[in-house]
Design an enzyme around this catalytic site. Structure first.
Site, PDB file in Angstrom:
ATOM      1  N   PHE A 116       0.788  -1.178  -0.088  1.00  0.00           N
ATOM      2  CA  PHE A 116       0.192  -0.115   0.061  1.00  0.00           C
ATOM      3  C   PHE A 116       0.930   1.354  -0.113  1.00  0.00           C
ATOM      4  O   PHE A 116       1.833   1.210   0.399  1.00  0.00           O
ATOM      5  CB  PHE A 116      -0.953   0.116   1.275  1.00  0.00           C
ATOM      6  N   ASP A 186       2.449  -6.099   7.450  1.00  0.00           N
ATOM      7  CA  ASP A 186       1.217  -5.595   7.483  1.00  0.00           C
ATOM      8  C   ASP A 186      -0.108  -6.419   7.332  1.00  0.00           C
ATOM      9  O   ASP A 186      -0.219  -7.130   6.126  1.00  0.00           O
ATOM     10  CB  ASP A 186       0.990  -4.424   6.644  1.00  0.00           C
ATOM     11  N   TYR A 211     -10.940  -0.897  10.960  1.00  0.00           N
ATOM     12  CA  TYR A 211     -12.024  -0.519  10.334  1.00  0.00           C
ATOM     13  C   TYR A 211     -12.286  -1.323   9.042  1.00  0.00           C
ATOM     14  O   TYR A 211     -13.367  -0.983   8.388  1.00  0.00           O
ATOM     15  CB  TYR A 211     -11.856   0.911   9.984  1.00  0.00           C
TER      16      TYR A 211
HETATM   17  C1  PLP Z   1      -5.981   0.608   4.441  1.00  0.00           C
HETATM   18  C2  PLP Z   1      -4.454   0.460   4.632  1.00  0.00           C
HETATM   19  C3  PLP Z   1      -3.754   1.600   5.092  1.00  0.00           C
HETATM   20  C4  PLP Z   1      -4.203   2.797   5.742  1.00  0.00           C
HETATM   21  O1  PLP Z   1      -3.477   3.434   6.786  1.00  0.00           O
HETATM   22  P1  PLP Z   1      -4.154   4.339   7.692  1.00  0.00           P
HETATM   23  O2  PLP Z   1      -3.267   5.191   8.469  1.00  0.00           O
HETATM   24  O3  PLP Z   1      -5.365   3.750   8.456  1.00  0.00           O
HETATM   25  O4  PLP Z   1      -4.966   5.337   6.602  1.00  0.00           O
HETATM   26  C5  PLP Z   1      -2.344   1.528   5.082  1.00  0.00           C
HETATM   27  N1  PLP Z   1      -1.668   0.199   4.684  1.00  0.00           N
HETATM   28  C6  PLP Z   1      -2.404  -0.915   4.318  1.00  0.00           C
HETATM   29  C7  PLP Z   1      -1.741  -2.223   3.771  1.00  0.00           C
HETATM   30  C8  PLP Z   1      -3.728  -0.708   4.115  1.00  0.00           C
HETATM   31  O5  PLP Z   1      -4.660  -1.823   3.404  1.00  0.00           O
END
Ligand code: PLP
Length: 398
Positions: A116, A186, A211
């Site tokens: 991500f 992650d 979430y």
């Molecule tokens: C959804 C997601 C995020 C989002 O990070 P936030 O700090 O909660 O906005 C980060 N990394 C991955 C792999 C995700 O799927």
């Protein structure tokens, strides 16, 4: 498992088939009740709530207490998970701590192109702040071969948010350890989606959000896991007062707290934690093995029906590649197709440049939902409904 009873625990708007629980989970009915109760505690107890809220246990211990509930879902022992802040922050914290553990001789953070963006940006920013090392990004299939002695930290998202491709966590972790590499996983698209065993895999750090599959609501806090053997050696990177050994001694110098508590940073988000706590009640009745089996059955049913009825939609993954709890399809008009589907009450989402993404969780989806979703998708494709201008205007969130 009683899937009907599980589904009954969610508020699902009428006329909607929700295939986007992988992005923002639907609201468990218990959540507004619980959040309302905690708001009343706030109103009546005021500052005393930190010690006396939660029916007497106090709000201050929630990050660890609720962390233990998440631990069960990812194969972690008690006392190894804490909750708070956002996933991006937790990624930064984990990678910074991992780089410190790996020592100064090496400074390559290895990741893959399926990660991500926020994870990659965080690592990139961290490396540039440190003024040494680099972030190295390789294709997902090339990760194993890229685990060389130069690498200090392997940072991967187990399930690719776009394609749904799933890494073999245990195998990669083992190979990394053999080269002295510290691992950060992650679990944003894993926790609550399928079985995870961070203990058996030997993961050093794991992070994830609450979430998505855990249904704790927009902006709900993230979690971080640290392998028990590392906990008292880890430098938390974000040295906040609530990670201090004695926060209420208000000492001028920092001394890290015991165990996982040192990964705490600032004041816990009490209302969001109340929502998370209530959302986790749903999981008390869930067997992760059965959940995974049914998730694969539902997503497999969708994928094969789409292959038969919508030949212009190309699967993002070859059929033999292990996948998470989603099905992703490619089409140049992907955005407009998803919008046309949403207009029919079938909610999925779109990820640039051309991915239509559909999440399948058995907690609130049935075979009938899958079949109805495919029927709508087939009609959208056959009638070229997506060609309408109203479906082509991109909105801020896709
Ligand atoms: C959804 C997601 C995020 C989002 O990070 P936030 O700090 O909660 O906005 C980060 N990394 C991955 C792999 C995700 O799927």
């Amino acid at each position: 498992m009683d899937w009907e009873a599980l589904r009954g625990q969610f508020h699902l708007p009428k006329g909607v088939i929700y295939l986007d629980g992988n992005s923002l989970g639907p609201m468990p009915r218990a959540v507004p009740v619980r959040v309302g109760d905690v708001m009343e505690e706030w109103a009546d107890l005021l500052i005393r709530g930190w010690n006396e809220g939660d029916g007497g246990g106090g709000w201050m211990g929630w990050p660890g207490r609720i962390g233990d509930r998440i631990a069960r879902l990812i194969g972690a022992a008690e006392g190894t998970v804490t909750v708070g802040d956002t996933l991006s922050i937790r990624v930064y914290q984990a990678v910074a701590s991992a780089l410190h553990l790996a020592g100064p001789e090496r400074a390559v953070v290895l990741s893959d192109e399926g990660n991500f963006p926020s994870d990659l940006y965080m690592a990139e920013g961290l490396v540039s702040t440190l003024g040494r090392g680099e972030l190295r990004v390789v294709p997902p299939e090339a990760v194993m071969d890229a685990l060389t002695e130069e690498v200090s930290v392997l940072m991967l998202t187990q399930v690719d948010y776009r394609t749904g491709r799933m890494h073999d966590m245990a195998a990669l972790d083992r190979a990394a350890k053999a080269k002295g590499i510290v691992t950060v996983w992650d679990l944003a698209h894993s926790a609550g989606a399928h079985e995870v065993d961070v203990t058996a895999a030997g993961a050093d750090f794991a992070v994830g959000c609450t979430y998505k599959y855990l249904n704790a609501g927009p902006g709900a806090p993230a979690f971080i896991y640290v392998r028990p053997e590392l906990q008292d050696r880890v430098r938390p990177a974000l040295a906040g007062w609530l990670g201090h050994a004695r926060p209420f001694a208000f000492e001028l110098g920092y001394a890290p707290g015991e165990g996982i508590d040192r990964m705490r940073v600032g004041t816990p988000p009490v209302l969001q934690l109340a929502a998370l706590d209530a959302a986790l009640d749903v999981w008390d009745a869930v067997d992760m093995g059965q959940l995974r089996a049914r998730s694969l059955a539902l997503s497999g049913r969708f994928a094969s029906a789409v292959a038969a009825r919508c030949p212009t939609l190309t699967p993002a993954l070859a059929p033999d590649v292990p996948r998470g709890s989603q099905v992703s399809l490619r089409h140049p008009e992907g955005y407009a197709i998803v919008q046309a589907l949403i207009a029919r009450g079938v909610i999925g989402d779109f990820r640039a440049p051309d991915i239509l993404r559909f999440g399948f969780t058995p907690l609130f989806l049935s075979e009938a939902d899958v079949d109805a979703a495919v029927a709508h998708l087939a009609e959208v494709m056959e009638r070229e409904e997506y060609a309408q201008d109203r479906f082509r205007t991109r909105r801020a969130v896709t």
